[in-house]
Enzyme design. Structure first.
Site, PDB file in Angstrom:
ATOM      1  N   HIS A  63       0.850  -1.193   0.000  1.00 42.12           N
ATOM      2  CA  HIS A  63       0.000   0.000   0.000  1.00 42.12           C
ATOM      3  C   HIS A  63       0.886   1.243   0.000  1.00 42.12           C
ATOM      4  O   HIS A  63       1.318   1.723   1.055  1.00 42.12           O
ATOM      5  CB  HIS A  63      -0.919   0.001   1.239  1.00 42.12           C
ATOM      6  CG  HIS A  63      -2.032   1.002   1.154  1.00 42.12           C
ATOM      7  ND1 HIS A  63      -3.358   0.641   1.226  1.00 42.12           N
ATOM      8  CD2 HIS A  63      -2.021   2.346   1.012  1.00 42.12           C
ATOM      9  CE1 HIS A  63      -4.115   1.725   1.135  1.00 42.12           C
ATOM     10  NE2 HIS A  63      -3.312   2.786   1.007  1.00 42.12           N
ATOM     11  N   HIS A  78      -9.984   0.701  -0.334  1.00 40.83           N
ATOM     12  CA  HIS A  78      -9.764   1.530   0.848  1.00 40.83           C
ATOM     13  C   HIS A  78     -11.029   1.461   1.709  1.00 40.83           C
ATOM     14  O   HIS A  78     -12.098   1.913   1.292  1.00 40.83           O
ATOM     15  CB  HIS A  78      -9.533   2.989   0.439  1.00 40.83           C
ATOM     16  CG  HIS A  78      -8.125   3.303   0.055  1.00 40.83           C
ATOM     17  ND1 HIS A  78      -7.554   2.847  -1.113  1.00 40.83           N
ATOM     18  CD2 HIS A  78      -7.171   4.038   0.691  1.00 40.83           C
ATOM     19  CE1 HIS A  78      -6.302   3.304  -1.193  1.00 40.83           C
ATOM     20  NE2 HIS A  78      -6.048   4.023  -0.111  1.00 40.83           N
ATOM     21  N   GLY A  90      -9.948   7.642  -1.893  1.00 44.72           N
ATOM     22  CA  GLY A  90     -10.562   8.945  -1.696  1.00 44.72           C
ATOM     23  C   GLY A  90     -11.365   8.961  -0.410  1.00 44.72           C
ATOM     24  O   GLY A  90     -11.406   7.980   0.341  1.00 44.72           O
ATOM     25  N   ASP A 137       1.549   9.165  -6.096  1.00 47.34           N
ATOM     26  CA  ASP A 137       1.468  10.614  -5.955  1.00 47.34           C
ATOM     27  C   ASP A 137       1.656  11.069  -4.512  1.00 47.34           C
ATOM     28  O   ASP A 137       1.614  12.271  -4.225  1.00 47.34           O
ATOM     29  CB  ASP A 137       0.149  11.149  -6.516  1.00 47.34           C
ATOM     30  CG  ASP A 137      -1.069  10.418  -5.968  1.00 47.34           C
ATOM     31  OD1 ASP A 137      -0.905   9.371  -5.329  1.00 47.34           O
ATOM     32  OD2 ASP A 137      -2.200  10.901  -6.188  1.00 47.34           O
ATOM     33  N   HIS A 139       1.183   4.994  -2.371  1.00 49.65           N
ATOM     34  CA  HIS A 139       0.618   5.824  -3.434  1.00 49.65           C
ATOM     35  C   HIS A 139       1.725   6.540  -4.194  1.00 49.65           C
ATOM     36  O   HIS A 139       2.543   7.232  -3.583  1.00 49.65           O
ATOM     37  CB  HIS A 139      -0.355   6.845  -2.847  1.00 49.65           C
ATOM     38  CG  HIS A 139      -1.614   6.244  -2.314  1.00 49.65           C
ATOM     39  ND1 HIS A 139      -2.770   6.167  -3.068  1.00 49.65           N
ATOM     40  CD2 HIS A 139      -1.906   5.685  -1.115  1.00 49.65           C
ATOM     41  CE1 HIS A 139      -3.731   5.592  -2.347  1.00 49.65           C
ATOM     42  NE2 HIS A 139      -3.225   5.292  -1.154  1.00 49.65           N
ATOM     43  N   GLU A 148     -10.916   3.092   7.288  1.00 47.10           N
ATOM     44  CA  GLU A 148      -9.893   4.067   7.664  1.00 47.10           C
ATOM     45  C   GLU A 148     -10.611   5.220   8.358  1.00 47.10           C
ATOM     46  O   GLU A 148     -10.700   5.276   9.579  1.00 47.10           O
ATOM     47  CB  GLU A 148      -9.128   4.553   6.430  1.00 47.10           C
ATOM     48  CG  GLU A 148      -8.017   5.534   6.759  1.00 47.10           C
ATOM     49  CD  GLU A 148      -7.343   6.091   5.516  1.00 47.10           C
ATOM     50  OE1 GLU A 148      -6.289   6.725   5.677  1.00 47.10           O
ATOM     51  OE2 GLU A 148      -7.865   5.911   4.405  1.00 47.10           O
TER      52      GLU A 148
END
Length: 369
Positions: free
Chosen positions: A18, A207, A180, A22, A20, A210
């Site tokens: 996991h 996701h 998101g 960006d 990202h 969280e």
């Protein structure tokens, strides 16, 4: 047995599921790409100041505020050259941290502002990953990086992105994800994409658990059929610990698991836990209270991850060190977490087994003495 310190933790072979793309740029790269593209909205104009801004802005305790930091990184990742560079540097940085296998995710739909197509975005990132692997090999580091393409849960392109994942699955894309803000954007809004993935025998993670809680996890596994849970940390809400238990205890005998927690553990659904990030977004109050240890001791399939290395000023070595500091883990524990991750990767069984038998176990055997 080798001393468990930062220097030796860096030598340990690591598997990252996991991370990202960006969220892992080098601050210097953000500045250089901004100058090249004319992006003039960066909150700082020097490397140290920009790194500090990302870290402090992400430390808000709010997932929504945390996600706002990506406005700047995504803005400078809108050309083929920028995507290739960021992807290559990502691999180089992970290899330097002795990550031997990684699945790095990003949302192709966020990189179309200057006219690129979805396919052009994916191909640029895959070229960057391949270049990074070659550079790492020249430096004596062996690393394999694969890609997860992500759909934004507040948008309406998830089926299109799922089709993209399947179209490139034999060329470096190994799975699909949605990401998101969770609140108000349940995974069930994207059932069409998940049904397409299942019909194509293609794996996906979601996701979930969280910022939101158990309902998010329930939908992800019960309705959508997720193979892994991105974060999933709020599964702790379905576990009743023995009276007086502390998150750093070595045993939680007598803990009572609810229906959702039992399903996650019984089915060995991997949890992509990101300790530092979970504190930054407010998913947990502090590292000392992070449920990682509870879940690990209760034999959930826990994995250690970075989430966003730039925003968290982190690495896999730093995440390992934090877990060792707060929960007293040793080399055998980190070997188990690493094997957990490799078992949970979205590559074929024989490839996973090769990493476990030929890379991970020999690497930890040296550290275990």
């Amino acid at each position: 047995m080798t001393t468990l310190d930062a220097a030796h933790l860096k030598l340990a072979p690591k598997v990252l599921l996991h991370d990202h793309l960006d969220g892992g740029l080098r601050p210097a790269t953000v500045l250089e790409l901004a100058a090249e593209t004319g992006y003039d909205r960066l909150p700082a104009d020097d490397v140290e100041g920009l790194a500090r801004w990302f870290r402090e802005a992400a430390d808000s305790g709010s997932l929504v505020r945390y996600l706002e930091t990506f406005e700047h990184t995504v803005a400078v990742m809108q050309t083929v050259g920028a995507l290739e560079r960021v992807a290559r540097e990502c691999v180089e940085d992970l290899a330097d941290d002795n990550v031997v296998y990684a699945e790095v995710r990003y949302a192709p739909e966020q990189h179309l502002e200057q006219g690129l197509t979805l396919d052009e975005v994916v191909e640029a990132v895959l070229r960057g990953f391949a270049d990074g692997e070659r550079v790492a090999a020249e430096r004596g580091k062996q690393i394999t990086v694969r890609c997860l393409v992500t759909a934004m849960r507040h948008a309406a392109r998830s089926l299109e992105i799922a089709e993209l994942a399947v179209r490139y699955r034999d060329r470096g894309v190994v799975g699909f994800d949605i990401a998101g803000a969770e609140a108000g954007h349940p995974p069930t809004r994207h059932l069409g994409a998940f049904e397409y993935m299942r019909a194509s025998s293609a794996p996906f993670t979601i996701h979930a658990g969280e910022a939101f809680g158990l309902p998010s996890i329930h939908e992800a596994i019960g309705f959508c059929g997720a193979d892994r849970l991105g974060h999933g940390v709020r599964v702790i809400d379905d576990i009743e610990l023995p009276e007086g238990a502390h998150p750093a205890d070595r045993s939680f005998t007598g803990a009572k698991l609810g229906l959702i927690a039992n399903v996650v553990r019984d089915k060995r659904i991997p949890l992509e836990l990101c300790p530092s990030s979970n504190v930054q977004t407010g998913a947990v109050a502090s590292l000392a209270e992070h449920p990682f240890n509870v879940l690990a001791r209760l034999r959930f399939r826990v994995t250690v991850n970075t989430d966003n290395r730039l925003m968290g000023d982190t690495s896999m070595t730093k995440e390992f060190a934090l877990l060792a500091e707060h929960f007293g883990y040793g080399w055998a524990d980190f070997e188990r977490f690493t094997v957990n991750a490799m078992k949970s990767a979205f590559i074929h069984f024989d490839e996973r087994l090769r990493f476990i038998d030929d890379v991970i176990k020999p690497g930890y055997a040296v550290l275990l003495g």
